[in-house]
Write a protein that holds these residues in place. Structure first.
Motif, short mmCIF file in Angstrom:
data_model
loop_
_atom_site.label_atom_id
_atom_site.label_comp_id
_atom_site.label_asym_id
_atom_site.label_seq_id
_atom_site.Cartn_x
_atom_site.Cartn_y
_atom_site.Cartn_z
N PRO A 1 -3.62 -8.56 2.38
CA PRO A 1 -2.92 -9.26 1.29
C PRO A 1 -1.41 -9.08 1.34
N THR A 2 -0.69 -10.11 0.96
CA THR A 2 0.74 -10.02 0.71
C THR A 2 0.91 -9.56 -0.73
N VAL A 3 1.55 -8.42 -0.92
CA VAL A 3 1.67 -7.84 -2.25
C VAL A 3 2.94 -8.37 -2.93
N ILE A 4 2.77 -8.94 -4.13
CA ILE A 4 3.87 -9.48 -4.91
C ILE A 4 3.94 -8.74 -6.24
N VAL A 5 5.10 -8.19 -6.58
CA VAL A 5 5.29 -7.50 -7.85
C VAL A 5 6.22 -8.34 -8.73
N ILE A 6 5.73 -8.75 -9.90
CA ILE A 6 6.53 -9.53 -10.85
C ILE A 6 7.32 -8.56 -11.72
N ASN A 7 8.64 -8.75 -11.76
CA ASN A 7 9.49 -7.78 -12.45
C ASN A 7 10.74 -8.46 -12.97
N GLN B 1 4.63 2.77 -2.33
CA GLN B 1 5.04 3.59 -1.20
C GLN B 1 4.06 4.74 -0.98
N ARG B 2 3.54 5.28 -2.08
CA ARG B 2 2.60 6.40 -1.98
C ARG B 2 1.33 5.98 -1.24
N ILE B 3 0.88 4.75 -1.44
CA ILE B 3 -0.36 4.30 -0.79
C ILE B 3 -0.07 3.48 0.47
N GLY B 4 1.21 3.37 0.84
CA GLY B 4 1.57 2.75 2.11
C GLY B 4 1.41 1.25 2.15
N MET B 5 1.63 0.55 1.04
CA MET B 5 1.50 -0.91 1.01
C MET B 5 2.86 -1.56 0.85
N PRO B 6 3.34 -2.31 1.85
CA PRO B 6 4.59 -3.04 1.69
C PRO B 6 4.43 -4.13 0.64
N PHE B 7 5.54 -4.53 0.02
CA PHE B 7 5.46 -5.50 -1.07
C PHE B 7 6.73 -6.33 -1.13
N LEU C 1 -1.96 2.07 -10.02
CA LEU C 1 -2.71 1.82 -8.80
C LEU C 1 -3.37 3.11 -8.30
N PRO C 2 -4.65 3.07 -7.96
CA PRO C 2 -5.30 4.26 -7.42
C PRO C 2 -4.90 4.50 -5.96
N LEU C 3 -5.01 5.74 -5.52
CA LEU C 3 -4.69 6.05 -4.14
C LEU C 3 -5.64 5.36 -3.16
N THR C 4 -6.83 5.04 -3.61
CA THR C 4 -7.83 4.43 -2.73
C THR C 4 -7.78 2.91 -2.74
N LEU C 5 -6.76 2.30 -3.35
CA LEU C 5 -6.69 0.84 -3.41
C LEU C 5 -6.71 0.18 -2.04
N PRO C 6 -6.01 0.69 -1.01
CA PRO C 6 -6.07 0.02 0.30
C PRO C 6 -7.49 -0.10 0.86
N GLN C 7 -8.28 0.96 0.74
CA GLN C 7 -9.65 0.88 1.25
C GLN C 7 -10.49 -0.10 0.44
N THR C 8 -10.29 -0.08 -0.89
CA THR C 8 -11.04 -1.01 -1.74
C THR C 8 -10.72 -2.46 -1.40
N LEU C 9 -9.45 -2.74 -1.15
CA LEU C 9 -9.05 -4.10 -0.79
C LEU C 9 -9.63 -4.51 0.56
N GLN C 10 -9.64 -3.57 1.51
CA GLN C 10 -10.20 -3.87 2.82
C GLN C 10 -11.67 -4.24 2.70
N ARG C 11 -12.41 -3.46 1.94
CA ARG C 11 -13.84 -3.76 1.75
C ARG C 11 -14.03 -5.06 0.99
N HIS D 1 -3.06 -1.83 9.06
CA HIS D 1 -1.76 -2.22 8.54
C HIS D 1 -1.34 -1.40 7.32
N ILE D 2 -2.22 -0.51 6.84
CA ILE D 2 -1.89 0.32 5.70
C ILE D 2 -2.36 1.74 5.98
#
Length: 321
Positions: free
Chosen positions: A9-15, A31-37, A99-109, A296-297
Motif C-alpha cells: 500500500p501507498t500510505v497517505i496521512v491527512i493532516n 517510522q517505528r514500524i518502517g512504513m514510508p508515507f 498504529l500497532p507494531l504488527t500493522l505491516p504483517q497484518t496488511l501483508q496478510r 518492502h517493510i
C-alpha cells in the motif's frame, strides 16, 4: 490479489498544515514500524478548490466547514488515485490514529487474502452489527463482510475502482463517515478486519470538532442521517440481497433485528458465533499460510500483551515512557 502494479500500500496521512504535533505523532509511529508515507495537506472547507466545489455547492449547509474540509480531503485523494498520482492500493490514515507494531504483517496478510473486485477495507472501528467471516488472516484477525459498516474514516485501504466509485458526482450533505456506510449508494464492495487493528480518535478531540465546536452534536443533523437511511432502506435491502446473496442477507438482517433486544454481552457472543457459522470461509487460504514477511517493510515481532499495553500508553504520551 490483482490491484494495479503495486504489491504494497501507498500510505497517505491527512493532516492540516497547522497540526504539526499530530503530524509528529504519525511520523513517529510510521517510522517505528518502517512504513514510508506521503503527507496530504488537508483542505480548508471554507476555501474549496474548484475541482471539489461541485460536490458541495448548494448542498453543504448541513455540514460545518471542518466537515466539508474533511470530506473534500478524502475526495481529493480519490481524484489523485484515479488520475494515477497515488498508486494503489492506498492506505488512507487520518492523523489521530494509533498504529500497532504488527500493522505491516497484518496488511501483508490482508493483501494476500483480499479477492479480486474489492473496493475498500475498513481498519479502524468495530461494527455494532452482524458480520460474516470471509477469511482468517491469523490467530487474531479475520477478514469480514459487514452488514453495516462502522463510522470511522481513521484508517482504510482503498482500491482504484473504489476511488472511482466514490467520486460519483452526487451532492454530499452528510459527514463522510456516515456517507461511506451507504455502500449501496456507491456500489462499494466493502470489507473489514475484525478486530480493527488501528485505533481511531487516539488523540481525543478532533481538529474538525475544534473548528466547529458542538456541530456534530446537533440533533437535527442526526435526524437528517436517519431520515436519509430510512428513505434508502429499500435500496439498501436490494443491494444487500445482491451483494451477500439472499440466504446470508436475510439471515444477518434477522440477526440484527433480534440483536437489538439482546444485552450487549450476549449480543456480541451471538454475532461472533454467526460470523463463523454463516461466513464464506472459516480458515486461512493457502496463500496466507505461505506468505512471508514483506520485503518492502520492516518485519516486527508480535509483542506480549503487557508490552503492547506499554506501547499504547507510550504513544498516547507522545513517545514518552
Amino acid at each position: 490479489m490483482a490491484e494495479d502494479s503495486a504489491v504494497h500500500p501507498t500510505v497517505i496521512v491527512i493532516n492540516l498544515d497547522r497540526d504539526t504535533s499530530r503530524m509528529q505523532h504519525m511520523r513517529a509511529q510510521l517510522q517505528r514500524i518502517g512504513m514510508p508515507f506521503r503527507r496530504f495537506s488537508a483542505i480548508n472547507g471554507s476555501a474549496l478548490p474548484a475541482k471539489l466545489a461541485p460536490y458541495f455547492d448548494g448542498h453543504c449547509n448541513a455540514l460545518s466547514a471542518g466537515e466539508v474540509g474533511c470530506y473534500a480531503s478524502h475526495l481529493a485523494i480519490c481524484q489523485d488515485i484515479v488520475a494515477g498520482r497515488i498508486p494503489t492500493p492506498a492506505l488512507i490514515l487520518e492523523d489521530d490514529v494509533e498504529l500497532p507494531l504488527t500493522l505491516p504483517q497484518t496488511l501483508q496478510r490482508l493483501l494476500c487474502a483480499l479477492p479480486d473486485g474489492w473496493d475498500i477495507v475498513r481498519l479502524s472501528y468495530p461494527s455494532k452489527r452482524a458480520m460474516l467471516t470471509a477469511a482468517r488472516l491469523d490467530d487474531r484477525f479475520e477478514l469480514v463482510r459487514y452488514s453495516q459498516p462502522p463510522v470511522s474514516t481513521g484508517a482504510y485501504l482503498l482500491s482504484r475502482a473504489g476511488a472511482q466509485k466514490f467520486l460519483t458526482r452526487t451532492p454530499r450533505n452528510i459527514p463522510i463517515d456516515h456517507d461511506l456506510r451507504r455502500v449501496w449508494a456507491w456500489k462499494l464492495k466493502t470489507y473489514g478486519v475484525a478486530p480493527p487493528p488501528v485505533r481511531a480518535d487516539a488523540l481525543g478531540v478532533s481538529s474538525i470538532d475544534a473548528m466547529a465546536p458542538g456541530a456534530r452534536a446537533q440533533r437535527w443533523r442526526s435526524r437528517r442521517v436517519r431520515r436519509q437511511r430510512f428513505l434508502e432502506s429499500i435500496t439498501r435491502f436490494q443491494y444487500g440481497l445482491m451483494d451477500f446473496g439472499p440466504l446470508r442477507w436475510l439471515a444477518v438482517e434477522m440477526l440484527n433485528t433480534f440483536g437489538r433486544a439482546v444485552p450487549r454481552g450476549p449480543r456480541r457472543r451471538l454475532f461472533n458465533w454467526a460470523r463463523q457459522a454463516w461466513g464464506w470461509q472459516g480458515k486461512a487460504p493457502d496463500s496466507l499460510k505461505q506468505a512471508a514477511a514483506p520485503s518492502h517493510i520492516h518485519a516486527v515481532g508480535v509483542l506480549p500483551d503487557a508490552a503492547h499495553a506499554l506501547e499504547r500508553r507510550t504513544l498516547r504520551r507522545g513517545g514518552r515512557s
